[in-house]
Every structure is written in C-alpha cells, then in structure tokens.
Design a protein around this motif. Structure first.
Motif, PDB file in Angstrom:
ATOM      1  N   MET A 184       0.837  -1.200   0.000  1.00  0.00           N
ATOM      2  CA  MET A 184       0.000   0.000   0.000  1.00  0.00           C
ATOM      3  C   MET A 184       0.871   1.248   0.000  1.00  0.00           C
ATOM      4  O   MET A 184       1.754   1.393   0.860  1.00  0.00           O
ATOM      5  CB  MET A 184      -0.906   0.010   1.234  1.00  0.00           C
ATOM      6  CG  MET A 184      -2.002  -1.021   1.214  1.00  0.00           C
ATOM      7  SD  MET A 184      -2.891  -1.057   2.794  1.00  0.00           S
ATOM      8  CE  MET A 184      -1.801  -2.118   3.739  1.00  0.00           C
ATOM      9  N   THR A 197       1.134   4.348   1.282  1.00  0.00           N
ATOM     10  CA  THR A 197       0.446   5.023   2.387  1.00  0.00           C
ATOM     11  C   THR A 197       0.776   6.499   2.510  1.00  0.00           C
ATOM     12  O   THR A 197       0.091   7.236   3.216  1.00  0.00           O
ATOM     13  CB  THR A 197       0.768   4.316   3.713  1.00  0.00           C
ATOM     14  OG1 THR A 197       2.166   4.009   3.764  1.00  0.00           O
ATOM     15  CG2 THR A 197      -0.016   3.014   3.835  1.00  0.00           C
ATOM     16  N   ASN A 212       0.415  -3.605   5.941  1.00  0.00           N
ATOM     17  CA  ASN A 212      -0.780  -3.773   6.774  1.00  0.00           C
ATOM     18  C   ASN A 212      -1.393  -2.400   7.026  1.00  0.00           C
ATOM     19  O   ASN A 212      -0.707  -1.492   7.503  1.00  0.00           O
ATOM     20  CB  ASN A 212      -0.404  -4.440   8.103  1.00  0.00           C
ATOM     21  CG  ASN A 212      -1.612  -4.815   8.943  1.00  0.00           C
ATOM     22  OD1 ASN A 212      -2.601  -4.090   9.016  1.00  0.00           O
ATOM     23  ND2 ASN A 212      -1.542  -5.962   9.606  1.00  0.00           N
ATOM     24  N   ARG A 213      -2.662  -2.222   6.729  1.00  0.00           N
ATOM     25  CA  ARG A 213      -3.313  -0.919   6.865  1.00  0.00           C
ATOM     26  C   ARG A 213      -3.389  -0.431   8.317  1.00  0.00           C
ATOM     27  O   ARG A 213      -3.659   0.747   8.568  1.00  0.00           O
ATOM     28  CB  ARG A 213      -4.705  -0.960   6.245  1.00  0.00           C
ATOM     29  CG  ARG A 213      -5.749  -1.718   7.056  1.00  0.00           C
ATOM     30  CD  ARG A 213      -7.033  -1.883   6.271  1.00  0.00           C
ATOM     31  NE  ARG A 213      -6.860  -2.855   5.197  1.00  0.00           N
ATOM     32  CZ  ARG A 213      -7.728  -3.009   4.196  1.00  0.00           C
ATOM     33  NH1 ARG A 213      -8.818  -2.267   4.136  1.00  0.00           N
ATOM     34  NH2 ARG A 213      -7.514  -3.904   3.257  1.00  0.00           N
ATOM     35  N   HIS A 214      -3.171  -1.338   9.286  1.00  0.00           N
ATOM     36  CA  HIS A 214      -3.282  -0.974  10.697  1.00  0.00           C
ATOM     37  C   HIS A 214      -1.947  -0.615  11.339  1.00  0.00           C
ATOM     38  O   HIS A 214      -1.907  -0.180  12.485  1.00  0.00           O
ATOM     39  CB  HIS A 214      -3.910  -2.135  11.478  1.00  0.00           C
ATOM     40  CG  HIS A 214      -5.289  -2.490  11.013  1.00  0.00           C
ATOM     41  ND1 HIS A 214      -6.386  -1.699  11.275  1.00  0.00           N
ATOM     42  CD2 HIS A 214      -5.740  -3.544  10.280  1.00  0.00           C
ATOM     43  CE1 HIS A 214      -7.468  -2.260  10.742  1.00  0.00           C
ATOM     44  NE2 HIS A 214      -7.096  -3.376  10.125  1.00  0.00           N
TER      45      HIS A 214
END
Length: 412
Positions: free
Chosen positions: A325, A327, A392-394
């Motif tokens: 991702m 980000t 990881n989006r978190h």
C-alpha cells in the motif's frame, strides 16, 4: 545565420548568449533579463558545431570536456541554466503528443541500458560509486550523503539540510527500539548509523559498491556499533532469498534509479518478501514528473550506465502487484536543485584538488554533470519522490501528525 544559431535563436529569448565562431564571426541571441544569465561561448573548431547538432546533450558535453566548447563569460552552470530556463517543463501553452518517430527513438535509446541483471548491476554501480572516496569528500557533507537533502530553509547549510533529510525519512519509518531495519543501497553508511543512534534499531545496510562498503564498515567499527549496524556486499535479490520476512522496516535512498524498468516488479516483490507482515518501507528516489521517458545519452555513457529516472506512475504500478500500500507520497520539487548547487559550488572551489586526483577533462565532465542535473531539477522534469509503503493498513498511525512530531523531537 548558422544552423546552431537558428536553434539558439528559437530557444533563447530571456537572457543572452554570444557565440564566437572559429572563423572570427559572432552571433548573439536573446536579451538580458533579470534572473537569466548572460553568457559568452567560443567554439574552438568547426567540428564543435557539427558534434553538437548530431546529439545536442552528448555533443555539448564531450566538446566541453575536451576543452573545445569554451565558456568565456559565465560558467557551464549558467550556460545550461540559460538554455533550460528558456524552455521550462512547466512553461504552459498548448500540449500535444510527441511524433511517432520521437516515441520510437526514445524507446530504442533507453531500452538496452535499463536491463540491469545482477552482474551488470554491480558493474554499473562500480562505474560511478567506486570513484575515489577523496573526490566525494571534497563536495559532499561530512556524513557523505550523496542524495537529495531536505531544505526546511533554503538558507540552511548543506550539513543541516542533510541532517534534516535523515530526520524526515526516519520519521516516516515510524521506528521503534529493537526493530530490524534494512537499508537497500546504503551508500557510505550515514543513514544506517543515524537510525541506530536515534532509535536503537539494528540495521543491515547492503550495497554493490566495494568502496562504499569499506567506508561504511570502517565507520561502524569506529563508532563501536559494528554488532548492531552491519554492512554487506550483496544484491537485494539474493538477500530476499536468504532473509525473507526478517525486516520490520526498509529504507532505500537513491538506489531505485539504478534498478531499471524491467526489474521494477522484481524489486517490489523482493521488498515485500523481505518485510514482516507489519513491515513499512520508505523509498526515496529521483523521479520524473509527467509520463515515463528515457535517460539522455550523456548520463547513460558517462555518469549512470543502466540508470533510469522513473515516473511516479510506473513506480506505483510496479508496487501494486505485491500488496504494498502506498500510504504516503511526497514530491520534493526543488530540494535537489538546492543540493546540487551546493555540490557544484564545492566542486568548483576544489578544482585544483580534483584535477590532481584525475585530470582537467574529468573536472569538466563532473561540473557538466552537476550543472545539467541542477537545471533538470530547476527547469526540467526532474523531482524527488518519497513513497511510504506498508503491508498492513493498521500498522501506521491513523493520521500523518506523527511525522512532524517525530521530526521536531529529532531536531530539538
């Protein structure tokens, strides 16, 4: 009017250039204007004009290097600035597609030099980075950061701007003590040593330059951290086979320009596999504003064989295949121009020492390279991208506030 004169007449409107030909004739183009240089150039023989017309960038470079294109008023920085600034990338006006011939020419010109297999990558790196350490010490900052600095104030020193660059990148990595960090293309080790010093992380720096490896290892030993900050001569592709899933964070500064477009997907696959499932990467690369292009002949031949400046579109597209991702993306528009002007100033100030290390032709080559690069960032299509990737989006904080907060702590 000469053929070269007709070209210059169509380009140079602001600022002026005088061409003194070998037969004693003179041509002048443009008019003085604030912010644009006024230069005088002498052509030593008739072949100079022919060589420039055959390939303007390479021809100008080689005739300047050979002492046949002589800048009599101003310097090579001002000459290239004058030509670039009169045809700025963002000059406006109506836009149209390049011709089919130009598209085909550019495709052929760039394709072969972008193929960076593992053996060729090492040779290409050695061509530039295995030059004498003494050369780089003459124009870089004390930490030997050979990449774009970060200028929070244009009046800062180069040393401060490079320190701020390291803080800016470190903040985006969201580091925690005890994490394991990989530095791909670690240079002379400054970034790896900084990250360990400020955050207590363990770092592995990898390079394909034997000269840089030697210096980086010496620095780690001298600082007493060789057990925590290690350096290795290894290709990222081989490391990915050996240490899959072993790194919490990855940083790569000024290395992606040497990967080559056929290997972009391989690079991001290796990066994704080297990270833990909570991994974060910060990629700092020279970039091309607008669409993909080609590397000019001078740079391919003399400076970075195998090098290619990527467009944002092809960089992000290559990463999307491996669940990385993007980000955070930042475009540094003028930071490298400020950096390069400082490198150029220090290079010129050390002219005699550089000539003693190499010769006058090398000194002229190096100033042409720095001047051309400066103009590309001031008026051409070059910029720098900093792209943060996460698996990881978190993993990262919900907002970007942590970046500025960490920078302030590092700079306080």
């Amino acid at each position: 009017m000469s053929i070269l004169g007709r070209f210059l007449g169509s380009v140079v409107k602001k600022g002026s250039i005088v061409i003194n030909h070998p037969d004693g004739s003179t041509e002048k183009f443009g008019e003085p204007e604030a912010g644009f240089p006024d230069v005088v150039v002498r052509l030593a023989d008739k072949g100079v004009m022919r060589q420039i017309l055959l390939d303007p960038r390479l021809g100008a470079a080689e005739t300047f290097m050979d002492g046949r294109l002589i800048v009599e008023q101003g310097d090579i920085m001002e000459l290239i600035q004058l030509l670039r600034a009169n045809r700025r990338w963002e000059r406006g006006g109506r836009l149209s597609d390049p011709s089919a011939f130009k598209k085909a020419k550019n495709l052929i010109a760039g394709r072969l030099d972008r193929i960076n297999g593992q053996s060729r990558s090492k040779a290409n790196v050695a061509h530039h980075y295995d030059l004498s350490r003494d050369l780089y010490e003459l124009f870089l900052d004390a930490d030997m950061q050979y990449s774009c600095a970060y200028w929070t104030d244009p009046n800062n020193t180069l040393e401060q701007a490079q320190l701020d660059k390291k803080a800016h990148i470190a903040a985006k990595l969201d580091l925690k003590a005890g994490q394991r960090v990989l530095d791909i293309g670690c240079g002379w080790g400054g970034m790896a040593l900084y990250l360990h010093q400020k955050f207590g992380v363990e770092v592995l720096g990898i390079t394909l330059s034997e000269e840089q490896l030697k210096v980086a290892q010496e620095r780690a030993e001298k600082e007493g951290v060789a057990d925590k900050v290690k350096f290795e001569l290894i290709d990222y592709r081989d490391l990915a086979e050996r240490e899959a899933g072993q790194f919490d964070r990855i940083v790569s500064v000024g290395m992606f320009e040497h990967v080559g477009t056929p290997h972009f997907k391989t690079f991001f696959r290796c990066v994704a596999n080297l990270m833990t499932d909570e991994g974060v990467m910060l990629l700092h690369t020279i970039g091309r504003m607008g669409k993909p292009g080609t590397t000019d002949a001078f740079t391919r031949k003399y400076i970075f064989p195998g090098g290619y400046i990527p467009a944002l579109s092809e960089t992000v597209e290559a990463s999307e295949h491996f669940r990385l991702m993007a980000t955070d993306i930042e475009t540094l528009r003028l930071h490298y121009a400020l950096t390069l002007r400082e490198w150029y100033k220090r290079t010129v100030a050390n002219q005699d020492k550089i000539i003693a290390l190499y010769d006058e032709r090398f000194f002229r080559l190096w100033t042409f390279y720095l001047a051309g690069a400066t103009a590309a960032f001031e008026s051409g299509s070059m910029c720098n991208y900093q792209i943060q990737f996460s698996r990881n989006r978190h993993t990262l904080p919900l907002t970007r506030d942590y970046i500025g907060e960490t920078e302030k702590q590092l700079q306080g």
